[in-house]
Motif scaffolding. Structure first.
Motif, PDB file in Angstrom:
ATOM      1  N   PRO A   1       0.816  -1.231   0.000  1.00  0.00           N
ATOM      2  CA  PRO A   1       0.000   0.000   0.000  1.00  0.00           C
ATOM      3  C   PRO A   1       0.847   1.278   0.000  1.00  0.00           C
ATOM      4  CG  PRO A   1       0.015  -0.990   2.191  1.00  0.00           C
ATOM      5  CD  PRO A   1       0.747  -1.950   1.288  1.00  0.00           C
TER       6      PRO A   1
ATOM      7  N   TRP B   1       0.641   5.370  -1.578  1.00  0.00           N
ATOM      8  CA  TRP B   1      -0.461   6.252  -1.959  1.00  0.00           C
ATOM      9  C   TRP B   1       0.008   7.480  -2.711  1.00  0.00           C
ATOM     10  CZ3 TRP B   1      -5.264   4.490  -1.355  1.00  0.00           C
ATOM     11  CH2 TRP B   1      -5.459   3.429  -0.457  1.00  0.00           C
TER      12      TRP B   1
ATOM     13  N   SER C   1      -3.901   4.113  -4.842  1.00  0.00           N
ATOM     14  CA  SER C   1      -2.847   3.128  -4.645  1.00  0.00           C
ATOM     15  C   SER C   1      -2.777   2.266  -5.899  1.00  0.00           C
ATOM     16  CB  SER C   1      -3.135   2.260  -3.409  1.00  0.00           C
ATOM     17  OG  SER C   1      -4.130   1.304  -3.701  1.00  0.00           O
TER      18      SER C   1
END
Length: 236
Positions: A125, A127, A224
């Motif tokens: 993850p 971003w 993401s």
């Protein structure tokens, strides 16, 4: 990469693009060439609403994938990809993995590559975030945050419940004493499962509060490699 020297209908400004590169570099120019070839094939064969991966070479190879909202036209998606692919290659020149996003006024797109199979394997993850300036006429931050939560709760279950071709939802809510209109959409890459998609969209909502709703931004986007969330006060 001459394959992507196209006429752009809406060329992104620098603040409308973001990228993340992984650790470790390709050890040969041949693999870098494989990445360019894989991107060329991806661009040539990409058809909405697919999240399409392509690889080259036995053993070692490079896998690529791209994502656009299924609500836009094929040519609009390809224009976005033609901006994003060279941007990613420029900013991750030798790294084994990378992802880049382009966010435009009415749509966005994502491009990803890796030295391993992408489809069915969620990425770490990381971003990318974009926000509009605060709107002084908006409700306060707490009211906007509640509105974003309500929008997220309305969209995420529908998006996560999609099939292997499309995990996408769009809608609007009203919030605050003045009944402001808040519009948005959510999307996951369709290769991930429902629970993984829901977790990603929950994380995207939390990231949205950090970058955007708590600052009373007119619009915000969090992205993401697995999902994204976009909201705006303007009817799209």
């Amino acid at each position: 990469m001459n394959d992507f020297d196209l006429v752009m209908a809406e060329k992104p400004s620098p603040e409308q693009q973001s990228f993340k590169c992984g650790k470790g570099n390709f050890k040969s120019n041949a693999l870098l060439k494989e990445r360019d070839n894989a991107f060329a094939l991806l661009y040539k064969k990409f058809k909405l609403p697919d999240y399409t991966g392509h690889d080259h070479g036995p053993g070692e190879g490079v896998w690529t994938a791209a994502l656009c909202p299924p609500s836009i036209k094929q040519e609009t998606c390809l224009e976005c990809l033609s901006n994003t692919i060279p941007y990613l290659v420029k900013n991750c020149p030798k790294q084994k993995t990378g992802v880049a996003w382009t966010v435009l006024r009415t749509h966005n797109c994502m491009v990803r590559y890796a030295d391993h199979v992408i489809l069915g394997k969620p990425a770490e993850p990381v971003w990318g975030q974009f926000s509009s300036p605060p709107n002084q006429a908006n409700a306060n931050a707490n009211e906007l945050e509640n509105g974003v939560n309500n929008l997220s709760n309305m969209l995420k279950t529908s998006a996560a419940g999609g099939d292997h071709l499309k995990k996408f939802a769009v809608g609007s809510v009203k919030y605050g004493p003045s009944s402001h209109n808040l519009y948005g959409w959510m999307q996951c890459t369709p290769d991930i499962g429902k629970e993984v998609c829901l977790k990603c969209l929950n994380d995207a909502t939390n990231e949205m509060h950090k970058c955007c709703s708590r600052k009373r931004s007119l619009g915000g986007t969090t992205l993401s490699a697995n999902c994204y969330f976009w909201y705006t006060h303007l009817n799209f």
